[in-house]
Design an enzyme around this catalytic site. Sequence first.
Site, short mmCIF file in Angstrom:
data_model
loop_
_atom_site.label_atom_id
_atom_site.label_comp_id
_atom_site.label_asym_id
_atom_site.label_seq_id
_atom_site.Cartn_x
_atom_site.Cartn_y
_atom_site.Cartn_z
N SER A 12 0.85 -1.19 0.00
CA SER A 12 0.00 0.00 0.00
C SER A 12 0.88 1.24 0.00
O SER A 12 1.97 1.23 0.57
CB SER A 12 -0.87 0.00 1.25
OG SER A 12 -1.52 1.24 1.38
N SER A 13 0.36 2.32 -0.61
CA SER A 13 1.16 3.56 -0.63
C SER A 13 1.39 4.08 0.79
O SER A 13 2.35 4.80 1.03
CB SER A 13 0.44 4.63 -1.45
OG SER A 13 -0.83 4.90 -0.90
N CYS A 14 0.53 3.68 1.76
CA CYS A 14 0.70 4.25 3.10
C CYS A 14 1.78 3.54 3.90
O CYS A 14 1.96 3.86 5.08
CB CYS A 14 -0.63 4.30 3.85
SG CYS A 14 -1.34 2.71 4.10
N TYR A 19 0.20 -1.64 10.87
CA TYR A 19 -0.24 -2.09 9.54
C TYR A 19 0.95 -2.04 8.57
O TYR A 19 1.19 -2.98 7.80
CB TYR A 19 -1.35 -1.15 9.10
CG TYR A 19 -1.87 -1.30 7.70
CD1 TYR A 19 -2.82 -2.27 7.40
CD2 TYR A 19 -1.45 -0.45 6.68
CE1 TYR A 19 -3.33 -2.38 6.11
CE2 TYR A 19 -1.95 -0.55 5.41
CZ TYR A 19 -2.89 -1.52 5.12
OH TYR A 19 -3.39 -1.62 3.84
N LYS A 56 2.84 -5.09 6.49
CA LYS A 56 2.89 -5.09 5.02
C LYS A 56 4.33 -5.16 4.51
O LYS A 56 4.63 -5.82 3.52
CB LYS A 56 2.21 -3.84 4.47
CG LYS A 56 0.70 -3.86 4.60
CD LYS A 56 0.11 -4.63 3.44
CE LYS A 56 -1.38 -4.75 3.53
NZ LYS A 56 -1.91 -5.72 2.58
N HIS A 74 -12.10 4.93 5.04
CA HIS A 74 -11.14 5.81 4.39
C HIS A 74 -11.83 7.11 4.01
O HIS A 74 -13.06 7.23 4.11
CB HIS A 74 -10.55 5.12 3.16
CG HIS A 74 -9.52 4.09 3.52
ND1 HIS A 74 -9.56 2.80 3.06
CD2 HIS A 74 -8.42 4.15 4.32
CE1 HIS A 74 -8.53 2.12 3.55
NE2 HIS A 74 -7.84 2.91 4.31
N1 LIG Z 1 -8.58 0.22 0.21
C1 LIG Z 1 -7.47 0.85 -0.14
O1 LIG Z 1 -7.45 2.05 -0.34
C2 LIG Z 1 -6.20 0.07 -0.33
C3 LIG Z 1 -5.08 0.77 -0.78
C4 LIG Z 1 -3.89 0.09 -0.93
C5 LIG Z 1 -3.82 -1.25 -0.65
N2 LIG Z 1 -4.92 -1.90 -0.24
C6 LIG Z 1 -4.78 -3.33 0.08
O2 LIG Z 1 -5.76 -4.10 -0.58
C7 LIG Z 1 -6.12 -5.20 0.23
C8 LIG Z 1 -7.63 -5.25 0.39
O3 LIG Z 1 -8.09 -4.04 0.97
P1 LIG Z 1 -9.64 -3.62 0.95
O4 LIG Z 1 -9.67 -2.15 0.98
O5 LIG Z 1 -10.34 -4.37 -0.11
O6 LIG Z 1 -10.11 -4.13 2.38
P2 LIG Z 1 -11.56 -4.61 2.83
O7 LIG Z 1 -12.61 -4.02 1.99
O8 LIG Z 1 -11.62 -4.38 4.31
O9 LIG Z 1 -11.52 -6.15 2.56
C9 LIG Z 1 -10.66 -6.98 3.27
C10 LIG Z 1 -11.05 -8.40 3.05
O10 LIG Z 1 -10.16 -9.18 3.83
C11 LIG Z 1 -10.90 -10.25 4.37
N3 LIG Z 1 -10.33 -10.65 5.64
C12 LIG Z 1 -9.98 -9.86 6.68
N4 LIG Z 1 -9.55 -10.61 7.70
C13 LIG Z 1 -9.64 -11.90 7.27
C14 LIG Z 1 -9.35 -13.16 7.88
N5 LIG Z 1 -8.88 -13.22 9.13
N6 LIG Z 1 -9.56 -14.27 7.16
C15 LIG Z 1 -10.06 -14.20 5.90
N7 LIG Z 1 -10.33 -13.05 5.27
C16 LIG Z 1 -10.13 -11.92 5.96
C17 LIG Z 1 -12.31 -9.75 4.58
O11 LIG Z 1 -13.16 -10.86 4.44
P3 LIG Z 1 -14.71 -10.90 4.91
O12 LIG Z 1 -15.37 -9.75 4.21
O13 LIG Z 1 -15.22 -12.19 4.48
O14 LIG Z 1 -14.69 -10.70 6.41
C18 LIG Z 1 -12.46 -8.73 3.45
O15 LIG Z 1 -13.11 -9.30 2.36
C19 LIG Z 1 -5.37 -5.04 1.53
O16 LIG Z 1 -4.21 -5.81 1.52
C20 LIG Z 1 -5.00 -3.59 1.55
O17 LIG Z 1 -3.84 -3.36 2.28
C21 LIG Z 1 -6.12 -1.28 -0.07
#
Ligand SMILES: NC(=O)c1ccc[n+]([C@@H]2O[C@H](COP(=O)([O-])OP(=O)(O)OC[C@H]3O[C@@H](n4cnc5c(N)ncnc54)[C@H](OP(=O)(O)O)[C@@H]3O)[C@@H](O)[C@H]2O)c1
Length: 319
Positions: A114-116, A143, A147, A186
Amino acid sequence: MTGFPSMSPSTRIYIAGHRGLVGSALWRHFLQHGFENLIGLGSSELDLRDAHATATFFRDARPEVVIDAAARVGGIAANARRPVDFLSDNLRIQLNLLDSAVSNGVERFLFLGSSCIYPKFAAQPIPEEALFTGPLEETNEGYAVAKLAGIAQVTAIRKQHGLPYISAMPTNLYGPGDNFSLHDGHVVPAMIRRFHEAMLAEVPFVTCWGTGMPRRDLMYVDDAADAFHFLLDHYDGERPINVGSGSDVTISEIARIIADTVGYRGEIRWDESGPDGTPRKLLDIQRLADLGWSAKTPLAEGIRTTYDWFLAHRDTYRH
Ligand SMILES: NC(=O)c1ccc[n+]([C@@H]2O[C@H](COP(=O)([O-])OP(=O)(O)OC[C@H]3O[C@@H](n4cnc5c(N)ncnc54)[C@H](OP(=O)(O)O)[C@@H]3O)[C@@H](O)[C@H]2O)c1
C-alpha cells in the site's frame, strides 16, 4: 517477457478477501473477462489467521494463481485504536497465504502492499526505491510493518524458491463495496456518507478532520483490479511496483467534489485539532506506465459511480 505461466479462462484463481473493496472488484473484473474458475471464501468460512485451516484449504482447492486482497484494513482512527490487531492479523494472514502457496505449488502470487507504508516524508512523487528507507507514519505503523514484512517475504520466496511471486503498491482506492464507516472508513467513503447524511438533514455546515491540505492520489477500484490483472500478465520484477493514478488532489478538493456529487449545499469547515496523516502521497507510476498501463476513470466519475452504488445499497452497505 514470459518467464512465468500465462493465465487462461480456466486458470484457478483464488482471490483472498473476495468480498472486500479490492477483492470484489477483482472478482467482477475476472468474471467480466471470462475467467471460469474463481475461488473465494469469506472470513467466516476460512479465517486466514489460522495456519492449519489455510494449509488445508490450499491442499483441497489447489489454486494456480493467488491474489492476496485479504487484510485488516482501516482509516486513521481504526489503526490508532487497535494497533496490535493491524500488526498481528495482517502478519498472520499474509504468512499463512504465502507459506501455503509455496507448499502447494501456486504458480503466481500477487501480494498487495500500500502507498501508506512508504516513509512518511518520502520524496514526491514516491518511487519504489523509497521503500524501507525512513520513519513510517506513526498512525498506521502496525499495519505498515506487517505489510513491509509481506513484501520482504515475497522477495525472499523469489530468491530461495525462484517463484514468480510479485508485490504491488496500490494508492488509496475507493469504489463500490467500500467501508462507509464514519470512524473506521477511508476518506472517500466516510465523506460520501457524511455529506449524504448532512444533505438529508439539511445541516448548515459539515466539519471535517484536519486542515484539508494533505494531498492524496486516489484510484477507482475497478481501475486497480484491471492493473493487477495486467501485472499478473506482464510483470515479474523483484521490486514491488506502484499502482497509482499519476496525480493528486487535496482533501479539501475531494470534499468539494463529494459535496457537489451528493448535492450538499452547506458550508465545509475544518477541525485543525484532528490529525492530518501523511502530508502528501503521490506515487511515481513511471514503471507501470513504461509497461503500458494507465488508469482510466476520472475522480468525479468514480465518485459518482460510488455514490450511486451507496444509494442502491443504502440498507446493506458496510459501516
Ligand atoms: N482500500 C485501499 O485504499 C487500499 C489501498 C492500498 C492497498 N490496499 C490493500 O488491498 C487489500 C484489500 O483491501 P480492501 O480495501 O479491499 O479491504 P476490505 O474491503 O476491508 O476487505 C478486506 C477483506 O479481507 C478479508 N479478511 C480480513 N480478515 C480476514 C481473515 N482473518 N480471514 C479471511 N479473510 C479476511 C475480509 O473478508 P470478509 O469480508 O469475508 O470478512 C475482506 O473481504 C489489503 O491488503 C489492503 O492493504 C487497499
